[in-house]
Design an enzyme around this catalytic site. Structure first.
Site, PDB file in Angstrom:
ATOM      1  N   ASP A  41      66.129  -9.455   2.351  1.00 40.02           N
ATOM      2  CA  ASP A  41      65.201  -8.784   3.576  1.00 40.02           C
ATOM      3  C   ASP A  41      65.476  -7.312   3.844  1.00 40.02           C
ATOM      4  O   ASP A  41      66.692  -6.809   3.947  1.00 40.02           O
ATOM      5  CB  ASP A  41      65.412  -9.751   4.650  1.00 40.02           C
ATOM      6  CG  ASP A  41      64.920 -10.955   4.692  1.00 40.02           C
ATOM      7  OD1 ASP A  41      63.807 -11.001   3.888  1.00 40.02           O
ATOM      8  OD2 ASP A  41      65.450 -11.910   5.161  1.00 40.02           O
ATOM      9  N   HIS A  49      63.617 -11.679  -3.282  1.00 42.61           N
ATOM     10  CA  HIS A  49      63.942 -10.358  -2.455  1.00 42.61           C
ATOM     11  C   HIS A  49      65.103 -10.536  -1.688  1.00 42.61           C
ATOM     12  O   HIS A  49      65.586 -11.829  -1.143  1.00 42.61           O
ATOM     13  CB  HIS A  49      62.817  -9.654  -1.684  1.00 42.61           C
ATOM     14  CG  HIS A  49      62.347 -10.701  -0.458  1.00 42.61           C
ATOM     15  ND1 HIS A  49      61.692 -11.772  -0.865  1.00 42.61           N
ATOM     16  CD2 HIS A  49      62.652 -10.553   0.977  1.00 42.61           C
ATOM     17  CE1 HIS A  49      61.656 -12.273   0.460  1.00 42.61           C
ATOM     18  NE2 HIS A  49      62.096 -11.848   1.453  1.00 42.61           N
ATOM     19  N   ARG A  77      61.019 -15.831  12.624  1.00 39.57           N
ATOM     20  CA  ARG A  77      62.407 -15.100  12.337  1.00 39.57           C
ATOM     21  C   ARG A  77      63.011 -14.444  13.011  1.00 39.57           C
ATOM     22  O   ARG A  77      62.404 -13.518  13.463  1.00 39.57           O
ATOM     23  CB  ARG A  77      62.057 -14.754  10.693  1.00 39.57           C
ATOM     24  CG  ARG A  77      63.341 -14.600   9.894  1.00 39.57           C
ATOM     25  CD  ARG A  77      62.899 -13.929   8.485  1.00 39.57           C
ATOM     26  NE  ARG A  77      63.194 -12.511   8.641  1.00 39.57           N
ATOM     27  CZ  ARG A  77      62.883 -11.667   7.583  1.00 39.57           C
ATOM     28  NH1 ARG A  77      62.291 -12.012   6.571  1.00 39.57           N
ATOM     29  NH2 ARG A  77      62.846 -10.219   7.751  1.00 39.57           N
TER      30      ARG A  77
HETATM   31  C1  SIN Z   1      60.793 -14.576   4.277  1.00 44.76           C
HETATM   32  O1  SIN Z   1      61.485 -14.335   5.141  1.00 44.76           O
HETATM   33  O2  SIN Z   1      61.063 -13.707   3.362  1.00 44.76           O
HETATM   34  C2  SIN Z   1      59.877 -15.818   4.329  1.00 44.76           C
HETATM   35  C3  SIN Z   1      60.791 -17.045   3.834  1.00 44.76           C
HETATM   36  C4  SIN Z   1      59.804 -18.249   4.064  1.00 44.76           C
HETATM   37  O3  SIN Z   1      58.793 -18.331   4.841  1.00 44.76           O
HETATM   38  O4  SIN Z   1      60.386 -19.283   3.558  1.00 44.76           O
END
Ligand code: SIN
Length: 293
Positions: free
Chosen positions: A122, A120, A284
């Site tokens: 984001d 994906h 994040r």
């Molecule tokens: C994400 O932000 O899609 C998760 C990526 C990850 O946990 O490595």
């Protein structure tokens, strides 16, 4: 022989141009196609304009950049993100208490699923999807939990000219509803009345590099507009298989306190959940982007 290979060599070739040296940071490529590890930068300190310019350049050239051993506070993580633009608030995912822009990434033995397990870009269901995401993993499993990244310029470039012509001008629906409804119930997050959806070009032009990138992903894209549904399913199925070619990818092996910063406009990613029953956790920060064109 790979399906992208021919007598003339691979259909997708990264041209190894003469590269300007970096002056204030080290940049070591993971692959010729995507990903670079950055050294000589402490994200807990104030970065000079020159260093910031070089980080921008490294991101534009490599699509995802990695920083190891960064001992930063949540406020420094947020402040680093703000240097690239306004911060994005995730429409569904849990966040750290009192910090809506600090999204939690967490999985342990009781998790029914993990974030980002399929390919994906984001929150591509937003009208203005995020330009970039800056993920720090603070607790790593003993092994596994890698993240894969794929270069969508390369995926676009490797399409046949006929397919490029076919895709030109098409748009697709990206829908957060099936992706997010009920997804975070295990964290005690109540669903919103509705989740975002948006129509975006199937091929977008990157606002910084001016290059074309494929912009459909199996996480959010539901169908291509203006063509029969079975044709859309077949084309999307082909594009998803095509963009998963390892030739377009790198794989990042996390270490505690490493950071990955990826450009959602030209890269897709996928988290691997191969570490159950161990714990992997981090946070994040996501930076707002513009409407894809
Ligand atoms: C994400 O932000 O899609 C998760 C990526 C990850 O946990 O490595």
């Amino acid at each position: 022989m790979s399906s992208l290979a021919s007598k003339q060599g691979p259909r997708y070739r990264q041209t190894a141009g003469e590269e300007e040296p970096y002056e204030t940071i080290g940049v070591e490529k993971l692959t010729p196609v995507i990903g670079a590890e950055i050294s000589g930068v402490d994200l807990a300190s104030t970065l000079s304009n020159r260093t910031m310019d070089e980080i921008h350049r490294a991101l534009a050239e490599n699509l995802v950049i990695f920083f190891r051993d960064q001992h930063i506070t949540p406020q420094q993580h947020l402040a680093f993100g703000r240097q690239f633009g306004e911060l994005h608030i995730h429409p569904a995912a849990p966040h750290e208490p009192g910090e809506p822009a600090l999204m939690k990434i967490y999985a342990d033995k009781d998790s029914p699923r993990v974030n980002g397990e399929g390919w994906h870009s984001d929150v591509s269901c937003d009208e203005e999807p995020p330009m970039g995401s800056i993920l720090q993993i603070k607790q790593c499993p003993p092994s596994g939990g890698d993240t894969l990244f794929a270069n969508m310029y390369a995926a676009y470039d490797a399409l046949s000219d006929r397919m490029k012509t076919y895709l030109h001008g098409l748009t697709a629906l990206h829908d957060g509803e099936p992706a997010y409804r009920g997804l975070y119930a295990n964290y005690g997050v109540a669903d919103r009345p509705s989740y975002p959806h948006a129509e975006h070009p199937v091929v977008r032009t990157h606002p910084v590099t001016g290059k074309k990138a494929l912009y459909v992903n199996s996480g959010f894209t539901r169908h291509i507009n203006g063509i029969p549904r079975d044709e859309s399913d077949a084309i999307l199925g082909y594009l998803y298989r095509h963009m998963e070619n390892p030739l377009f990818q790198c794989r990042f092996r996390w270490t505690e306190n490493a950071i990955a910063f990826w450009d959602n406009r030209c890269a897709q990613h996928r988290a691997l959940w191969d570490y159950w029953p161990h714990t992997r956790s981090g946070t994040r920060v996501t930076v707002k982007g513009e409407r894809p064109v």
